[in-house]
Motif scaffolding. Structure first.
Motif, PDB file in Angstrom:
ATOM      1  N   TRP A 189       0.809  -1.220   0.000  1.00 38.76           N
ATOM      2  CA  TRP A 189       0.000   0.000   0.000  1.00 38.76           C
ATOM      3  C   TRP A 189       0.840   1.268   0.000  1.00 38.76           C
ATOM      4  N   HIS A 190       2.141   1.143   0.239  1.00 36.05           N
ATOM      5  CA  HIS A 190       3.071   2.270   0.165  1.00 36.05           C
ATOM      6  C   HIS A 190       2.678   3.426   1.090  1.00 36.05           C
ATOM      7  N   VAL A 191       2.300   3.083   2.296  1.00 32.81           N
ATOM      8  CA  VAL A 191       1.972   4.081   3.316  1.00 32.81           C
ATOM      9  C   VAL A 191       2.794   3.775   4.571  1.00 32.81           C
ATOM     10  N   PRO A 192       3.030   4.785   5.429  1.00 32.50           N
ATOM     11  CA  PRO A 192       3.743   4.539   6.690  1.00 32.50           C
ATOM     12  C   PRO A 192       2.816   3.878   7.705  1.00 32.50           C
ATOM     13  N   HIS A 193       2.576   2.585   7.523  1.00 27.31           N
ATOM     14  CA  HIS A 193       1.482   1.920   8.223  1.00 27.31           C
ATOM     15  C   HIS A 193       1.716   1.821   9.727  1.00 27.31           C
ATOM     16  N   ARG A 194       2.942   1.600  10.156  1.00 26.12           N
ATOM     17  CA  ARG A 194       3.179   1.513  11.595  1.00 26.12           C
ATOM     18  C   ARG A 194       2.968   2.858  12.274  1.00 26.12           C
ATOM     19  N   ALA A 195       3.382   3.926  11.618  1.00 23.05           N
ATOM     20  CA  ALA A 195       3.158   5.262  12.178  1.00 23.05           C
ATOM     21  C   ALA A 195       1.668   5.540  12.315  1.00 23.05           C
ATOM     22  N   GLU A 196       0.892   5.131  11.307  1.00 19.75           N
ATOM     23  CA  GLU A 196      -0.541   5.412  11.342  1.00 19.75           C
ATOM     24  C   GLU A 196      -1.261   4.534  12.364  1.00 19.75           C
ATOM     25  N   ILE A 197      -0.836   3.276  12.502  1.00 13.21           N
ATOM     26  CA  ILE A 197      -1.450   2.411  13.514  1.00 13.21           C
ATOM     27  C   ILE A 197      -1.157   2.950  14.912  1.00 13.21           C
ATOM     28  N   THR A 198       0.087   3.350  15.147  1.00 18.55           N
ATOM     29  CA  THR A 198       0.456   3.902  16.453  1.00 18.55           C
ATOM     30  C   THR A 198      -0.322   5.179  16.741  1.00 18.55           C
ATOM     31  N   LEU A 199      -0.423   6.041  15.739  1.00 22.36           N
ATOM     32  CA  LEU A 199      -1.170   7.281  15.902  1.00 22.36           C
ATOM     33  C   LEU A 199      -2.628   6.996  16.252  1.00 22.36           C
ATOM     34  N   ALA A 200      -3.249   6.073  15.537  1.00 27.55           N
ATOM     35  CA  ALA A 200      -4.654   5.733  15.804  1.00 27.55           C
ATOM     36  C   ALA A 200      -4.827   5.236  17.227  1.00 27.55           C
ATOM     37  N   ALA A 201      -3.885   4.419  17.703  1.00 25.73           N
ATOM     38  CA  ALA A 201      -3.976   3.908  19.076  1.00 25.73           C
ATOM     39  C   ALA A 201      -3.900   5.037  20.094  1.00 25.73           C
ATOM     40  N   VAL A 202      -2.997   5.997  19.870  1.00 23.68           N
ATOM     41  CA  VAL A 202      -2.876   7.136  20.787  1.00 23.68           C
ATOM     42  C   VAL A 202      -4.158   7.974  20.782  1.00 23.68           C
ATOM     43  N   ILE A 203      -4.720   8.193  19.596  1.00 17.27           N
ATOM     44  CA  ILE A 203      -5.955   8.988  19.503  1.00 17.27           C
ATOM     45  C   ILE A 203      -7.085   8.291  20.248  1.00 17.27           C
ATOM     46  N   VAL A 204      -7.196   6.982  20.089  1.00 21.32           N
ATOM     47  CA  VAL A 204      -8.244   6.223  20.783  1.00 21.32           C
ATOM     48  C   VAL A 204      -8.098   6.374  22.292  1.00 21.32           C
TER      49      VAL A 204
END
Length: 417
Positions: free
Chosen positions: A312-327
């Protein structure tokens, strides 16, 4: 399943403009006029004009820098290259913490519009997870969904303006809010929060085709559209409700259409507020993920966050971590009162952007240095006139980030000795 490297350039001019608009014409336009009117009263439009001028100065600096450094990271990257590592870290850290708080606020705002009583936090969590999933499966899907949301939100705003235009009434001046210069400047700082979405275009510089041309053009177009839309809605809201009622309204645009006698459109405005929140949240998650990705590549954040998904060519770990922090923030903290903190982080970010652009050599310059000086002055003044609690928290969190980086560098030096 993960590789570290470059992101794919898949976004054109229209995609970049829509991502910027999705960040600016978001939930802020459905709520920001109330606190701004509380600060500035009938001088709300003066605050809006000041915010627009500062935003323009910042946008020209971002565009000039993006044309020179067309990679992910925005001012984090620009400041590292122009001013040094510490300035870059300060910019990136300010952006990440301020905009992460904004994500939580946008998720809660969406749930306030869309969820039944008692379900605000669960629905906000679902929204975060759903939009993080959209981002995970590629930036083109992010751009496509943002385009749909922006068109629908603009249609809702057109309904608001039309409602008042067909039933214009001179708002009562009784009970007007007391106005001071400090209040006008504070309203400008709050309104600037809603303008700042054009940074999302620059932070995604590694995914834009022909970035040296596309990014400056997209920033200018998106900001110009946003200024026109905000001015039109601000005039309508102030003229319809008056400064006192506008300051007290929890949902100003809903009250505008209700005051005009368009009761059928009240649910439409509620849907528009929910969609706008989703659009802002979607673009914010994408932008913050790219900045975190850029910082991780330089070890200013954990290196694991620099991974790029091979498909998918996205920074997937950064986005997963960010989503967890937001939650976690959504479930534990009410962040609506923290808009001042978020604004402080964004203004510090753009102060550094203006400073970086000011240091560029003549062959890289697209705009006069006077604009960068005005941008720095505007960011500093607006940041210092924000609510004191937001400023204090902002200074504290930035200081903690700088201290942690200093400790990490000291440990690295000891390990190398």
């Amino acid at each position: 399943m993960s590789t570290s490297g470059a992101l794919a350039r898949r976004l054109g001019l229209g995609d970049a403009v829509m991502i910027g608009l999705g960040s600016m014409i978001g939930a802020g336009i459905f709520s920001v006029f109330a606190p701004a009117a509380s600060a500035a009263g009938s001088w709300l439009l003066a605050g809006l004009a000041i915010a627009a001028v500062v935003a323009f100065c910042n946008a020209t600096s971002s565009a000039q820098l993006a044309a020179t450094y067309p990679s992910s990271g925005g001012t984090y990257l620009y400041a590292r290259e122009q001013l040094g590592d510490w300035w870059g870290f300060a910019a990136g850290w300010s952006f990440v913490i301020g905009k992460t708080a904004s994500c939580a606020a946008m998720a809660l705002t969406f749930a306030t519009y869309a969820a039944p009583p008692g379900w605000t936090k669960p629905v906000a969590v679902v929204a975060v997870v759903a939009l993080a999933t959209v981002n995970y499966f590629g930036v083109t899907r992010t751009a496509q969904l943002t385009r749909i949301i922006v068109v629908l939100v603009l249609a809702v705003l057109a309904v608001v303006v039309a409602a008042e235009a067909t039933a214009w009434n001179a708002a009562p001046t009784s009970g007007a809010v007391d106005t001071t210069l400090y209040g006008v400047l504070q309203s400008a700082g709050l309104l600037f929060f809603a303008f700042a979405g054009y940074a999302r275009i620059a932070t995604m510089g590694e995914e834009v085709r022909s970035p040296e041309r596309t990014i400056p053009a997209a920033i200018g177009i998106a900001l110009g559209i946003a200024v026109v839309v905000y001015a039109a809605v601000g005039i309508v809201a102030l003229g319809s409700l008056g400064p006192s009622a506008l300051a007290a309204s929890p949902a100003p645009l809903r009250d505008v259409v209700a005051a005009a006698g368009w009761a059928w459109s009240v649910p439409v405005v509620r849907v528009g507020g929910a969609l706008a929140s989703l659009g802002a949240l979607l673009a914010l998650i994408a932008g913050i993920g790219r900045t975190a990705f850029a910082m991780a590549r330089e070890r200013d954040l954990p290196r694991m966050l620099s991974a790029v998904h091979p498909r998918w060519h996205v920074p997937h770990r950064a986005e997963i971590t960010l989503a967890a922090v937001i939650v976690i923030l959504v479930l534990t903290v009410d962040l609506r009162s923290a808009i001042g903190f978020s604004s402080f982080g964004v203004l510090l970010y753009y102060f550094i952007a203006n400073l970086a652009a000011f240091t560029q050599l003549p062959d890289r310059r697209r705009f006069p240095r006077g604009l960068q000086l005005l941008g720095m002055l505007g960011c500093a003044v607006l940041a210092l006139t924000l609510p004191l609690a937001g400023v204090a928290v902002g200074v504290l969190v930035v200081a903690v980030g700088l201290a942690v980086r200093a400790l990490r560098l000291r440990n690295d030096r000891r390990g190398a000795a």
